[in-house]
Design an enzyme around this catalytic site. Structure first.
Site, PDB file in Angstrom:
ATOM      1  NE  ARG A  18      -0.798   1.756   3.387  1.00 62.23           N
ATOM      2  CZ  ARG A  18       0.315   2.447   3.587  1.00 62.23           C
ATOM      3  NH1 ARG A  18       1.410   1.858   4.035  1.00 62.23           N
ATOM      4  NH2 ARG A  18       0.366   3.744   3.349  1.00 62.23           N
ATOM      5  N   GLY A  21       3.243   5.190  -3.979  1.00 63.13           N
ATOM      6  CA  GLY A  21       4.558   4.945  -4.574  1.00 63.13           C
ATOM      7  C   GLY A  21       4.878   3.454  -4.604  1.00 63.13           C
ATOM      8  CB  CYS A 125      -2.030   8.279   5.759  1.00 62.52           C
ATOM      9  SG  CYS A 125      -2.258   6.663   4.965  1.00 62.52           S
ATOM     10  CG  ASP A 194      -3.208   7.808  -2.643  1.00 66.63           C
ATOM     11  OD1 ASP A 194      -3.204   8.385  -1.541  1.00 66.63           O
ATOM     12  OD2 ASP A 194      -2.909   6.606  -2.803  1.00 66.63           O
ATOM     13  CE  LYS A 205      -5.543   6.019   3.412  1.00 67.92           C
ATOM     14  NZ  LYS A 205      -6.400   5.048   2.668  1.00 67.92           N
ATOM     15  CE  LYS A 230       3.023   8.812  -5.159  1.00 70.40           C
ATOM     16  NZ  LYS A 230       3.559   9.409  -3.969  1.00 70.40           N
TER      17      LYS A 230
HETATM   18  C1  RUB Z   1      -1.893   5.705   1.498  1.00 69.63           C
HETATM   19  C2  RUB Z   1      -1.914   7.193   1.370  1.00 69.63           C
HETATM   20  C3  RUB Z   1      -0.587   7.886   1.235  1.00 69.63           C
HETATM   21  C4  RUB Z   1      -0.289   8.091  -0.255  1.00 69.63           C
HETATM   22  C5  RUB Z   1       1.140   8.553  -0.491  1.00 69.63           C
HETATM   23  O1  RUB Z   1      -3.170   5.135   1.337  1.00 69.63           O
HETATM   24  O2  RUB Z   1      -2.949   7.820   1.288  1.00 69.63           O
HETATM   25  O3  RUB Z   1      -0.620   9.138   1.856  1.00 69.63           O
HETATM   26  O4  RUB Z   1      -0.499   6.878  -0.948  1.00 69.63           O
HETATM   27  O5  RUB Z   1       2.039   7.560  -0.063  1.00 69.63           O
HETATM   28  P1  RUB Z   1      -3.323   3.531   1.403  1.00 69.63           P
HETATM   29  P2  RUB Z   1       3.530   7.465  -0.677  1.00 69.63           P
HETATM   30  O6  RUB Z   1      -2.706   3.074   2.677  1.00 69.63           O
HETATM   31  O7  RUB Z   1      -4.814   3.323   1.357  1.00 69.63           O
HETATM   32  O8  RUB Z   1      -2.637   2.967   0.183  1.00 69.63           O
HETATM   33  O9  RUB Z   1       4.128   8.808  -0.473  1.00 69.63           O
HETATM   34  O10 RUB Z   1       4.200   6.383   0.100  1.00 69.63           O
HETATM   35  O11 RUB Z   1       3.375   7.145  -2.130  1.00 69.63           O
END
Ligand code: RUB
Length: 304
Positions: A18, A21, A125, A194, A205, A230
């Site tokens: 999850r 990235g 998150c 995301d 999130k 993103k």
């Molecule tokens: C995770 C979430 C993170 C983004 C960015 O949601 O909302 O803030 O994905 O994460 P979930 P990153 O747990 O439902 O996947 O910076 O690691 O890409």
């Protein structure tokens, strides 16, 4: 479906893999695994790659990073022989993964500049991109404190707290609804993303937009850390970002609440007026420059 591809796909669906990235890098790895093992004709290879593409895209709908990773590899999966296509898939998958790690590192360096010695940061998150500046600031000797939300219902905040504590950072976990209560103690908010739409809205999130509102009210800078993959080319052509809604069981057992309905959207949209800057690997930008990033930085162009 190829075993490794399925393992990755189901891992994404079940949220064992999850974070936008990580999901993107895992998708690239899935193509690589498929290409490495493929044995058959060129036509079979092409249709197999198409199946992998469709399967991966069906796992989770919101994070555009997944689609951008898939298209990154698929667009480069050219060639007249199986060997050529295989090589191109493996090379582009490796390239995507490497660029992704490099982007997070640069975001860490750029973002750390915005964190002053002695400041208290709030994050939500579990975002690798948001944690990168925090960890970098700490490693460079700045004395910082972090507040992080537990992040209902999946409690990704537990991972964040543990990661930061392991780094030796002064970290305090709070419930999601305590954000406004503590906002007066916060100097800067940093969250991940995301998807970033062409109008600069950031999808992250669930609860992110409430935090942005509380930060805005308290005049606390609100920063988003996000790699350029993103940003969503699809939003340029009018597509709306689909907000994933997950099962009620993630909140509570509905059988214990006869007659009660549940809703479980897991992302929300923060409008650009609440965002001071987006930290990308290309530097800090205004959210209003999202369209520019999509047009100039993304090699993919507009996907339809
Ligand atoms: C995770 C979430 C993170 C983004 C960015 O949601 O909302 O803030 O994905 O994460 P979930 P990153 O747990 O439902 O996947 O910076 O690691 O890409």
């Amino acid at each position: 479906m190829h075993a490794k591809v399925e393992e990755i796909g189901e891992g994404i669906r079940a949220m064992k893999i999850r974070g936008a990235g990580r999901i993107a890098r895992a998708a690239a790895e899935a193509f690589k695994a498929y290409a490495e093992d493929f044995d058959g004709s060129v036509d079979e290879f092409r249709s197999g790659l198409k199946e992998v593409e469709e399967y991966l895209l069906s796992t989770r709908p919101t994070a555009v990073s997944l689609r951008n990773a898939v298209y990154y590899v698929i667009r480069r999966a050219t060639g007249n022989t199986v060997e050529e296509i295989r090589e191109n898939v493996i090379r582009s998958a490796n390239e995507f993964v490497q660029n992704s790690y490099e982007a997070v590192k640069r975001i860490g360096e750029f973002g750390a500049e915005r964190i002053r010695d002695g400041s208290t940061i709030l994050t939500h998150c579990n975002s690798s991109a948001a944690l990168a500046p925090i960890i970098q600031a700490h490693r460079s000797g700045k004395r910082i404190k972090v507040f992080n939300t537990e992040t209902r219902p999946w409690l990704q905040g537990h991972i964040t707290s543990r990661t930061l504590a392991k780094e030796g950072i002064d970290v305090t976990m709070i419930v999601d609804s305590a954000v406004r209560y503590f906002m007066r103690d916060i100097d800067i908010v940093i969250v991940g993303a995301d998807t970033i739409a062409s109008n600069g809205a950031v999808i992250n999130k669930i609860g992110t937009s409430q935090i942005a509102l509380a930060a805005h009210e308290a005049r606390v800078p609100f920063l988003v850390a996000a790699e350029t993959y993103k940003f969503s080319p699809e939003t340029v052509i009018g597509k709306l970002v689909e907000i994933e809604e997950r099962p009620a069981e993630e909140i509570a057992d509905p059988r214990d609440f006869p007659g009660v309905k549940f809703r479980n959207p897991v992302f929300d949209a923060t409008p650009p007026e609440y965002i001071d800057a987006i930290i990308t690997e290309r530097g800090l930008i205004s959210p209003y420059l999202a369209y520019q990033i999509i047009k100039e930085v993304m090699q993919f162009g507009v996907e339809s």
